[in-house]
Scaffold this active site. Structure first.
Site, PDB file in Angstrom:
ATOM      1  N   ASN A 105       1.177  -1.231   0.442  1.00  0.00           N
ATOM      2  CA  ASN A 105      -0.047  -0.267   0.314  1.00  0.00           C
ATOM      3  C   ASN A 105       0.678   1.135   0.043  1.00  0.00           C
ATOM      4  O   ASN A 105       2.341   1.334   0.530  1.00  0.00           O
ATOM      5  CB  ASN A 105      -0.883  -0.451   1.446  1.00  0.00           C
ATOM      6  CG  ASN A 105      -2.116  -0.887   1.341  1.00  0.00           C
ATOM      7  OD1 ASN A 105      -1.918  -1.887   0.615  1.00  0.00           O
ATOM      8  ND2 ASN A 105      -2.521  -1.856   2.434  1.00  0.00           N
ATOM      9  N   HIS A 122       5.854  -1.039  -2.497  1.00  0.00           N
ATOM     10  CA  HIS A 122       5.677   0.151  -4.054  1.00  0.00           C
ATOM     11  C   HIS A 122       5.159   1.938  -3.282  1.00  0.00           C
ATOM     12  O   HIS A 122       4.744   2.500  -4.254  1.00  0.00           O
ATOM     13  CB  HIS A 122       4.032  -0.656  -3.686  1.00  0.00           C
ATOM     14  CG  HIS A 122       4.216  -1.807  -4.737  1.00  0.00           C
ATOM     15  ND1 HIS A 122       2.916  -2.778  -4.942  1.00  0.00           N
ATOM     16  CD2 HIS A 122       4.566  -2.387  -5.409  1.00  0.00           C
ATOM     17  CE1 HIS A 122       3.104  -3.701  -5.595  1.00  0.00           C
ATOM     18  NE2 HIS A 122       4.296  -3.745  -5.412  1.00  0.00           N
ATOM     19  N   CYS A 157      19.735  16.461  -7.506  1.00  0.00           N
ATOM     20  CA  CYS A 157      20.942  16.803  -8.731  1.00  0.00           C
ATOM     21  C   CYS A 157      20.511  16.414 -10.324  1.00  0.00           C
ATOM     22  O   CYS A 157      20.615  16.505 -11.025  1.00  0.00           O
ATOM     23  CB  CYS A 157      20.966  15.188  -8.130  1.00  0.00           C
ATOM     24  SG  CYS A 157      19.839  13.867  -9.361  1.00  0.00           S
ATOM     25  N   GLY A 194      -4.749  -9.087   3.403  1.00  0.00           N
ATOM     26  CA  GLY A 194      -5.947  -8.898   2.022  1.00  0.00           C
ATOM     27  C   GLY A 194      -4.896  -8.206   0.870  1.00  0.00           C
ATOM     28  O   GLY A 194      -5.059  -6.703   0.387  1.00  0.00           O
TER      29      GLY A 194
HETATM   30  P1  NAD Z   1      -6.235  -6.109  -4.774  1.00  0.00           P
HETATM   31  O1  NAD Z   1      -6.483  -5.171  -4.827  1.00  0.00           O
HETATM   32  O2  NAD Z   1      -5.196  -7.251  -6.204  1.00  0.00           O
HETATM   33  O3  NAD Z   1      -6.628  -7.368  -4.169  1.00  0.00           O
HETATM   34  C1  NAD Z   1      -7.050  -6.986  -2.669  1.00  0.00           C
HETATM   35  C2  NAD Z   1      -7.104  -7.925  -2.328  1.00  0.00           C
HETATM   36  O4  NAD Z   1      -7.862  -8.092  -0.841  1.00  0.00           O
HETATM   37  C3  NAD Z   1      -8.737  -8.655  -2.477  1.00  0.00           C
HETATM   38  O5  NAD Z   1      -7.859 -10.656  -3.033  1.00  0.00           O
HETATM   39  C4  NAD Z   1      -9.740  -8.127  -1.903  1.00  0.00           C
HETATM   40  O6  NAD Z   1     -10.678 -10.049  -2.129  1.00  0.00           O
HETATM   41  C5  NAD Z   1      -9.053  -8.720  -0.902  1.00  0.00           C
HETATM   42  N1  NAD Z   1      -9.408  -7.774   0.216  1.00  0.00           N
HETATM   43  C6  NAD Z   1     -10.324  -6.708  -0.094  1.00  0.00           C
HETATM   44  N2  NAD Z   1     -11.234  -5.767   1.474  1.00  0.00           N
HETATM   45  C7  NAD Z   1     -10.971  -6.856   2.268  1.00  0.00           C
HETATM   46  C8  NAD Z   1     -11.069  -7.353   3.342  1.00  0.00           C
HETATM   47  N3  NAD Z   1     -11.391  -6.229   3.740  1.00  0.00           N
HETATM   48  N4  NAD Z   1     -10.589  -8.256   4.692  1.00  0.00           N
HETATM   49  C9  NAD Z   1      -9.772  -9.274   3.710  1.00  0.00           C
HETATM   50  N5  NAD Z   1      -9.230  -9.549   2.374  1.00  0.00           N
HETATM   51  C10 NAD Z   1     -10.214  -7.933   1.906  1.00  0.00           C
HETATM   52  O7  NAD Z   1      -4.483  -4.981  -4.193  1.00  0.00           O
HETATM   53  P2  NAD Z   1      -2.935  -5.899  -3.835  1.00  0.00           P
HETATM   54  O8  NAD Z   1      -2.533  -7.375  -4.100  1.00  0.00           O
HETATM   55  O9  NAD Z   1      -2.691  -4.649  -2.816  1.00  0.00           O
HETATM   56  O10 NAD Z   1      -2.556  -5.188  -5.311  1.00  0.00           O
HETATM   57  C11 NAD Z   1      -2.829  -3.678  -5.821  1.00  0.00           C
HETATM   58  C12 NAD Z   1      -1.635  -2.981  -5.875  1.00  0.00           C
HETATM   59  O11 NAD Z   1      -2.779  -1.871  -6.442  1.00  0.00           O
HETATM   60  C13 NAD Z   1      -0.801  -2.692  -4.904  1.00  0.00           C
HETATM   61  O12 NAD Z   1       0.378  -3.062  -5.517  1.00  0.00           O
HETATM   62  C14 NAD Z   1      -0.919  -1.414  -4.025  1.00  0.00           C
HETATM   63  O13 NAD Z   1       0.100  -0.946  -4.740  1.00  0.00           O
HETATM   64  C15 NAD Z   1      -1.734  -1.179  -5.297  1.00  0.00           C
HETATM   65  N6  NAD Z   1      -3.417  -0.254  -3.907  1.00  0.00           N
HETATM   66  C16 NAD Z   1      -2.962   0.000  -2.983  1.00  0.00           C
HETATM   67  C17 NAD Z   1      -4.163   0.613  -2.204  1.00  0.00           C
HETATM   68  C18 NAD Z   1      -3.474   1.818  -0.700  1.00  0.00           C
HETATM   69  O14 NAD Z   1      -3.204   2.212  -0.624  1.00  0.00           O
HETATM   70  N7  NAD Z   1      -4.354   1.278  -0.218  1.00  0.00           N
HETATM   71  C19 NAD Z   1      -5.177   0.579  -2.814  1.00  0.00           C
HETATM   72  C20 NAD Z   1      -5.345   0.063  -3.967  1.00  0.00           C
HETATM   73  C21 NAD Z   1      -3.736  -0.566  -4.700  1.00  0.00           C
END
Ligand code: NAD
Length: 260
Positions: A105, A122, A157, A194
């Protein structure tokens, strides 16, 4: 029952770490990408654009900055507050159990909840990074109010700065990758919470830990590719399950103190 077992292995772990993803922040009001209500699930065009933004920076940093500062996703993140998932992980660190969090995140919510050893795999929206010399700066050190006039931040830089956020197609900064790998190789337990575990190289980290003999505990709303290698899979909301794990760890610790 499974929850009690997870608490037991956590209490026994010598070096537990966590890998977290967008799912731990959905309960803070930040949508994930690939969950049922994810930004990309609902808007495939947003996914296409996400794959382009790194190249927009390389081609035209002014255009990149204009687009970045207009993003509604950024606004949602800035308004968000930590939820029980973040506080539970911070508590496990305070208890001396969790040694590090590697988060995919970019929202800084683990740090806001009080976690201290957090690796932003990330990047983090509150920082800027120079792709030339690798320097990382706090965002507030720069004036971003005149981006629409073409005035963008520059590194000392001389190279244009980018947000610290790592985009699709962009390599993970070397220092971040090496520090993460160190934690993964050292851990004997990894909580994977998550994340859909499909974004590489982050998705590789649980596999490396597993191949070194670490116990893998997955906490996610739905099955993912990590499920097949997980020793324990807890299905449901991280904001409910992680605090329950903390409660159970407390119970085990206090009953073992009473009996000694
Ligand atoms: P993803 O969106 O691919 O997957 C999220 C997973 O979490 C899913 O399997 C979903 O079913 C599950 N999920 C959602 N809410 C939940 C909850 N309350 N409890 C349990 N499970 C839950 O996310 P990812 O794997 O982190 O990959 C996405 C990329 O996007 C990451 O690299 C991240 O950097 C970025 N991203 C970041 C944010 C943030 O900073 N909050 C938000 C969206 C995407």
């Amino acid at each position: 029952m499974e929850l009690r077992k997870v608490a037991e292995v956590l209490v026994k772990a010598k070096y537990a770490i966590a890998l977290t993803g967008a799912g731990v922040s959905t309960e803070s009001g930040i949508p994930d990408f690939r969950g049922p209500n994810g930004i990309w699930t609902r808007n495939p065009e947003a996914e296409r654009r996400a794959y382009e933004i790194y190249h927009v920076f390389l081609r035209d940093p002014v255009e990149y900055w204009k687009e970045t500062l207009r993003s509604p996703f950024r606004e949602a993140i800035e308004k968000a507050k930590p939820n029980p998932s973040h506080y539970a992980l911070a508590e496990l660190e305070r208890m001396g159990i969790l040694k590090a969090i590697i988060t995919q995140n970019i929202d800084n919510l683990h740090q806001k909840a009080g976690s201290r050893n957090v690796i932003d795999f990330h990047g983090n929206i509150y920082y800027l990074r120079c792709l030339k010399c690798g320097s990382r700066y706090r965002r507030e050190e720069f004036d971003l109010s005149r981006v629409e006039e073409g005035l963008i931040p520059y590194c000392y830089c001389g190279y244009p700065l980018k947000s610290d956020v790592v985009y699709f197609g962009e390599p993970i900064p070397r220092d971040v990758y090496e520090k993460s790998l160190e934690e993964v190789e050292r851990c004997d337990l990894m909580i994977v919470a998550g994340t859909s575990a499909v974004v590489y190289p982050a998705a590789q980290l649980p596999r490396i830990a597993k191949s070194n003999g670490a116990v893998i505990v997955e906490v996610n709303a739905e099955p993912t590719p990590v499920t097949e290698i997980a020793d324990y899979s807890l299905r449901g909301r991280t904001g409910e399950i992680l605090p329950k794990i903390v409660e159970e760890v407390r119970r085990i610790r206090s009953s073992s103190q009473e009996s000694s």
